[in-house]
Design a protein around this motif. Structure first.
Motif, PDB file in Angstrom:
ATOM      1  N   ILE A   8       0.864  -1.188   0.000  1.00  0.00           N
ATOM      2  CA  ILE A   8       0.000   0.000   0.000  1.00  0.00           C
ATOM      3  C   ILE A   8       0.897   1.234   0.000  1.00  0.00           C
ATOM      4  O   ILE A   8       1.916   1.258   0.702  1.00  0.00           O
ATOM      5  CB  ILE A   8      -0.900   0.007   1.252  1.00  0.00           C
ATOM      6  CG1 ILE A   8      -1.810  -1.238   1.256  1.00  0.00           C
ATOM      7  CG2 ILE A   8      -1.735   1.272   1.329  1.00  0.00           C
ATOM      8  CD1 ILE A   8      -2.593  -1.430   2.525  1.00  0.00           C
ATOM      9  N   ALA A   9       0.520   2.245  -0.792  1.00  0.00           N
ATOM     10  CA  ALA A   9       1.282   3.491  -0.769  1.00  0.00           C
ATOM     11  C   ALA A   9       1.242   4.035   0.662  1.00  0.00           C
ATOM     12  O   ALA A   9       0.155   4.121   1.252  1.00  0.00           O
ATOM     13  CB  ALA A   9       0.663   4.499  -1.737  1.00  0.00           C
ATOM     14  N   PRO A  10       2.394   4.389   1.234  1.00  0.00           N
ATOM     15  CA  PRO A  10       2.413   4.817   2.640  1.00  0.00           C
ATOM     16  C   PRO A  10       1.454   5.965   2.927  1.00  0.00           C
ATOM     17  O   PRO A  10       0.865   6.036   4.001  1.00  0.00           O
ATOM     18  CB  PRO A  10       3.864   5.248   2.873  1.00  0.00           C
ATOM     19  CG  PRO A  10       4.637   4.797   1.694  1.00  0.00           C
ATOM     20  CD  PRO A  10       3.707   4.415   0.600  1.00  0.00           C
ATOM     21  N   GLU A  11       1.260   6.836   1.941  1.00  0.00           N
ATOM     22  CA  GLU A  11       0.364   7.986   2.141  1.00  0.00           C
ATOM     23  C   GLU A  11      -1.086   7.545   2.404  1.00  0.00           C
ATOM     24  O   GLU A  11      -1.854   8.274   3.027  1.00  0.00           O
ATOM     25  CB  GLU A  11       0.366   8.895   0.897  1.00  0.00           C
ATOM     26  CG  GLU A  11       1.657   9.639   0.658  1.00  0.00           C
ATOM     27  CD  GLU A  11       2.689   8.801  -0.085  1.00  0.00           C
ATOM     28  OE1 GLU A  11       2.424   7.614  -0.371  1.00  0.00           O
ATOM     29  OE2 GLU A  11       3.783   9.319  -0.366  1.00  0.00           O
ATOM     30  N   PHE A  12      -1.434   6.370   1.873  1.00  0.00           N
ATOM     31  CA  PHE A  12      -2.837   5.953   1.955  1.00  0.00           C
ATOM     32  C   PHE A  12      -3.076   4.810   2.931  1.00  0.00           C
ATOM     33  O   PHE A  12      -4.182   4.309   3.046  1.00  0.00           O
ATOM     34  CB  PHE A  12      -3.343   5.540   0.563  1.00  0.00           C
ATOM     35  CG  PHE A  12      -3.267   6.642  -0.451  1.00  0.00           C
ATOM     36  CD1 PHE A  12      -3.700   7.915  -0.126  1.00  0.00           C
ATOM     37  CD2 PHE A  12      -2.767   6.421  -1.716  1.00  0.00           C
ATOM     38  CE1 PHE A  12      -3.634   8.954  -1.046  1.00  0.00           C
ATOM     39  CE2 PHE A  12      -2.698   7.443  -2.654  1.00  0.00           C
ATOM     40  CZ  PHE A  12      -3.130   8.717  -2.313  1.00  0.00           C
TER      41      PHE A  12
END
Lengths: 302, 198
Positions: A8-12
């Motif tokens: 998962i993209a860390p931002e999300f």
């Protein structure tokens, strides 16, 4: 497919629904010796499902998904029926086919995957009900076996069209009266396991899903034999408790009652000579793996 | 006949696809506003105005950016997070900006949780539940975006913006095309620029 790509993209990460975070953190993908004992701790094995309370099919789904040897490299092909309500909850690649053409879809898919990924063992597993496998899709089912397509066909046999209210199916037992088959079935249950054997399947099993370790064994055997040799077929009794007038808690007992010796779901297994040889080799390797794991555990605890 | 306009709904239960009504996709460096082809910067300005005046401006990131599957996706994720931060800093105190993932395309039975996700097969549930009046799709595969945009236009009054990495979406009320991390940052720049003017 590498698990490394499933990040998962860390931002999300904080906004992703929890089941996806759990999937990435706790999935059994790539884990050696995964099996039905992982059910209950791994979200990819369906934490929730949309089937009726107590439906044996939900048990069957969990056992099968936990038993796939390489879920990250497996594509399942589903068909119309109760199973199509579960696939949206399954974290294994899957395709919904038209009613009955699941084995034709799987044939093309398996060949495409073999051409696209020649160095990887990509498995294809068809999972459909008895209406799709034996009635509407019998042509596709048989033709794929005749052509020796290298994938596994699993039939969830609930002996009628449960999803549409209880119509007669080819796998319904003779004399059974269903809501939409009021005079009772006039003909014998189609003997598809025997037809499968005669049609060239290398490994055929007829059983219920009352025993998870047995389901794990036959699913692994079927997938591994299909990967190396040719078509395999599993017919599993997953009774529709609603359509046979049972309560939610009675599904397991219904399966146990139907698998007694001499009854229609008594365990039957057929393996071709080549399949027997392969299964024996797999068993030896599995034994060695378990012994090595045990030794490593003992070593680490010293 | 009056030319068709891709206006916020509710239009009807099954709205026509905008393409079938003569709406065409923008060329590079262009966008469309309600079906009218405009220079991209004009679309940026209009989209920024929509977000700044909305009560619940919302970003819907899809799988192409939710998962860090290549370098470009990772950069877009960073840009989208920046855009969201800028929106939060720039909107009025009454506005309630949101970011809700479209984590999966498969229909979810028996229900989805509209507070935590949006699903392209019934996006209206999430729009209704959160009272979203302006939204932007980014990182959603074309077919699923088209499906969701049509359903939203059909059953809600939400203004839809598509930040598309391909050729844009006729079915959005406003579309960009060829989305890159830089383009998303540029959009954030427009919101900063127009802060307090809407």
């Amino acid at each position: 497919m590498s698990k490394e790509r499933i990040k998962i993209a860390p931002e999300f990460r904080d906004i992703m629904p929890p089941e996806y975070r759990d999937l990435v953190d706790d999935a059994t993908w790539g884990k050696e010796g995964r099996g039905w004992k992982d059910v209950g701790t791994s979200k990819e094995l369906i934490e929730e499902h949309s089937l009726c309370a107590g439906c044996p099919e939900s048990m069957a789904f969990r056992y099968i998904l936990s038993s796939l040897p390489s879920p990250e490299d497996t594509v399942m092909v589903g068909s119309t029926g109760c199973t199509s309500l579960v696939f949206p909850h399954v974290a294994v690649h899957n395709i919904h086919s038209l009613f009955g053409n699941q084995n034709a879809i799987a044939s093309g898919l398996k060949r495409s995957l073999a051409a696209r990924f020649p160095d990887q063992g990509k498995d294809v597993v068809v999972l459909a009900g008895d209406g799709a496998t034996v009635d509407i899709g019998l042509d596709s089912t048989l033709q794929s076996w005749f052509r020796q397509e290298k994938f596994t066909t699993i039939c969830f046999d609930n002996e009628l069209y449960a999803n549409t209210g209880g119509q007669e199916s080819g796998l319904m037992q003779k004399g059974f009266v269903a809501k939409m088959a009021p005079i009772g079935k006039q003909f014998e249950k189609v003997r598809l396991p025997e037809i499968a054997r005669e049609s060239g399947c290398h490994y055929v099993v007829n059983c219920t899903v009352s025993k998870p370790s047995l389901v794990e064994k036959v699913v692994r055997n079927a997938v591994l034999v299909a990967r190396e040799l040719g078509p395999t077929y599993l017919q599993m009794y997953t009774p529709c408790i609603l359509e046979i007038g049972k309560q939610s808690m009675e599904g397991l007992q219904e399966m146990r009652d139907s698998e007694k010796p001499g009854l229609r779901f008594a365990y039957k297994e057929y393996a071709s000579p080549e399949a027997k040889e392969l299964i024996a080799e797999i068993a030896i390797k599995e034994k060695e793996r378990k012994a090595a794991a045990k030794a490593a555990l003992a070593q680490s605890s010293v | 006949m009056k030319p068709y306009r891709v206006l916020p709904g509710p239009e009807e239960f099954l709205p026509p696809s905008a393409a079938s009504m003569g709406i065409r996709l923008p060329d590079p460096d262009q966008g469309h506003i309600e079906g009218r082809i405009v220079p991209e910067e004009e679309a940026m300005e209009r989209a920024a105005q929509v977000f700044l005046s909305a009560k619940v401006p919302t970003i819907f990131p899809g799988p192409l950016v939710l998962w860090s599957w290549n370098e470009k996706a990772a950069k877009k994720a960073t840009a989208i997070q920046y855009l969201y931060d800028v929106i939060r800093e720039s909107v009025s105190s009454e506005a309630r900006p949101m970011i809700i993932p479209m984590a999966d395309y498969r229909p979810k039975y028996p229900k989805i949780n509209p507070e935590v996700e949006i699903n392209p097969n019934h996006p209206n549930l999430t729009i209704w539940h959160n009272k979203i009046d302006a939204c932007m799709f980014v990182g959603v595969h074309c077919h699923q975006a088209n499906l969701a945009l049509k359903i939203i236009r059909g059953g809600t009054d939400c203004f839809t913006i598509a930040m598309c990495a391909q050729a844009g979406h006729e079915d959005a009320n406003l579309t960009f095309r060829d989305a890159t991390p830089e383009k998303i940052m540029n959009f954030a720049g427009w919101i900063k620029k127009l802060k307090g003017t809407v």
